[in-house]
Design an enzyme around this catalytic site. Structure first.
Site, mmCIF file in Angstrom:
data_model
loop_
_atom_site.group_PDB
_atom_site.id
_atom_site.type_symbol
_atom_site.label_atom_id
_atom_site.label_comp_id
_atom_site.label_asym_id
_atom_site.label_seq_id
_atom_site.Cartn_x
_atom_site.Cartn_y
_atom_site.Cartn_z
ATOM 1 N N ASP A 81 0.831 -1.212 0.000
ATOM 2 C CA ASP A 81 0.000 0.000 0.000
ATOM 3 C C ASP A 81 0.862 1.257 0.000
ATOM 4 O O ASP A 81 2.034 1.234 0.387
ATOM 5 C CB ASP A 81 -0.956 0.015 1.205
ATOM 6 C CG ASP A 81 -0.236 0.101 2.539
ATOM 7 O OD1 ASP A 81 0.754 -0.636 2.742
ATOM 8 O OD2 ASP A 81 -0.652 0.905 3.392
ATOM 9 N N GLU A 176 0.032 -1.211 5.614
ATOM 10 C CA GLU A 176 1.086 -0.818 6.552
ATOM 11 C C GLU A 176 0.988 0.658 6.898
ATOM 12 O O GLU A 176 1.201 1.060 8.042
ATOM 13 C CB GLU A 176 2.462 -1.118 5.947
ATOM 14 C CG GLU A 176 3.617 -1.003 6.924
ATOM 15 C CD GLU A 176 4.340 0.345 6.905
ATOM 16 O OE1 GLU A 176 5.285 0.510 7.677
ATOM 17 O OE2 GLU A 176 3.962 1.245 6.115
HETATM 18 ZN ZN LIG Z 1 6.907 1.866 4.126
#
Ligand SMILES: [Zn+2]
Length: 411
Positions: A81, A176
């Site tokens: 992401d 994340e």
């Molecule tokens: Zn990163």
């Protein structure tokens, strides 16, 4: 063979922005498009077990070479992401060949200029090929550089069975950037003795320290009544909260006044009404004991504020975010040391830096998977001026291959 640059240029064109306001997992379905394509690509490379689980995690194995089944399994992890802070849609990567110190003007917004003076790490990258976006989006080197490096290293290991190594596990994770990258990470199924996130900055970095992090929500309760008839009765929680924020020091203890090993407290969300106003603060320190001191100090300061406003009342709630992974990694020093050796064998100088934030490794280390962070070549994270050096990405591939070889020498 497909180069790390070819892969990187392909991956950054996928829009994989995560969304912290979403309650689904992964937070955005578009991340699954890249995750599924990565699993297919790994299968094509010969990693037959590559799959995407119900939460979107891709896991795959490079099997041990003959006679190396006894070597501990190690893992490499990257997130797909990109940050919600800046658009990752329609990324147009540009490769600026043979960098020579010139200004790199990004064509879609000529006010976006990558300058040597603002980017000291560029000084040692003369002659490198620098990749940027085109000026209106982030690049997504954070962390697609790491994804490209891991896939390329896996392809290299498959093509070079002469390099002895144990089983190597690979994981690509969603979300994340919104702090949920490990929410459903199945450490037991991953089955590695340790792992390395390939999500660091400049060449040679091996990072073993992150912040310890909590958030604290201070809710100030007041008393609301019709403002025309409020004399002597109303207690305005907005004013109490503002008084509290005003009491925070302006010359220390904040993100804008600290660096290196200093922690901070950081009010970043306020929800306000006369009856009830809450102030949410990030609390950060490299020592968990000092983190707790900061929280106690904040609560005392808020209590002192409330005492100055008769009728007001305080409520404080602390939530744990993550802990400094050094606590875990100090107990297994060989894990980071082998990464440093892999960097040295790639002809690079080892560097270490305190991570003034958290990585997936901060959480994974406490979930039973010790996970330091290794450089991927990323710079200017979450910015229109994000950039990566092609030669640094190639070095990161070399470091991954070296690491597999070094662990392979251990049994
Ligand atoms: Zn990163």
């Amino acid at each position: 063979m497909t180069s790390v640059l070819d892969r990187f240029l392909r991956y950054v064109r996928y829009d994989t922005q995560s969304d912290e306001s979403s309650s689904s997992y992964p937070s955005t379905a578009k991340q699954l498009v890249l995750l599924r394509d990565l699993a297919a690509e790994l299968r094509e490379l010969g990693l037959q077990d590559a799959d995407v689980d119900a939460h979107g995690y891709v896991m795959a194995t490079v099997p041990a070479t003959p006679g190396k089944a006894g070597v501990p399994t190690i893992g490499f992890i990257a997130h797909v992401d990109t940050s919600p802070e800046l658009s990752g849609a329609g990324v147009t990567p540009i490769v600026h060949r043979s960098y020579d110190g010139r200004d790199l003007v990004l064509p879609d917004d000529p006010s976006a200029v990558l300058r040597l003076a603002d980017n000291p790490p560029l000084a040692e990258l003369m002659g490198h090929d620098i990749v940027t976006a085109s000026g209106t989006t982030l690049l997504g080197a954070d962390n697609k550089a790491g994804v490209a490096e891991i896939v390329t290293a896996a392809a290299f290991l498959v093509a070079h069975p002469d390099i002895p190594h144990g089983a190597v596990r690979i994981a690509f994770t969603p979300d994340e950037e919104i702090g949920r990258g490990t929410a459903h990470f199945d450490v037991a199924r991953f089955g590695a003795t340790c792992a390395y996130t390939m999500d660091g900055g400049g060449r040679g970095e091996v990072e073993t320290e992150s912040f310890s992090a909590d958030s604290i929500t201070l809710t100030f309760h007041g008393f609301n009544t019709h403002p025309g008839y409020a004399k002597g009765r109303m207690v305005n929680a907005i004013k109490v909260a503002a008084d509290f924020v005003d009491r925070l020091p302006s010359d220390c203890l904040s993100p804008e006044t600290t660096a290196e090993a200093e922690g901070y407290v950081h009010p970043y969300v306020v929800q306000a009404s006369v009856e009830r106003t809450s102030v949410k603060l990030l609390v950060r320190d490299f020592e968990t004991a000092r983190l707790k001191e900061k929280e106690a100090w904040l609560e005392a300061l808020a209590q002192e504020t409330v005492s100055a406003w008769p009728g007001a009342r305080l409520e404080a709630v602390v939530e744990e975010s993550y802990r400094n992974m050094r606590v875990v990694l100090d107990g297994r020093p060989e894990i980071a040391e082998r990464a440093r050796e892999a960097v040295r064998r790639a002809g690079l100088e080892v560097r270490s830096r305190l991570i003034r934030g958290g990585t997936d490794g901060s959480r994974l280390s406490f979930m039973g998977l010790p996970t330091p962070n290794v450089f991927a070549g990323e710079h200017n994270f979450h910015s229109r001026l994000e950039w990566v050096s092609v030669q640094d990405m190639e070095k990161a591939v070399e470091v991954i291959v070296n690491l597999c070889g070094i662990w392979g020498e251990t049994a």
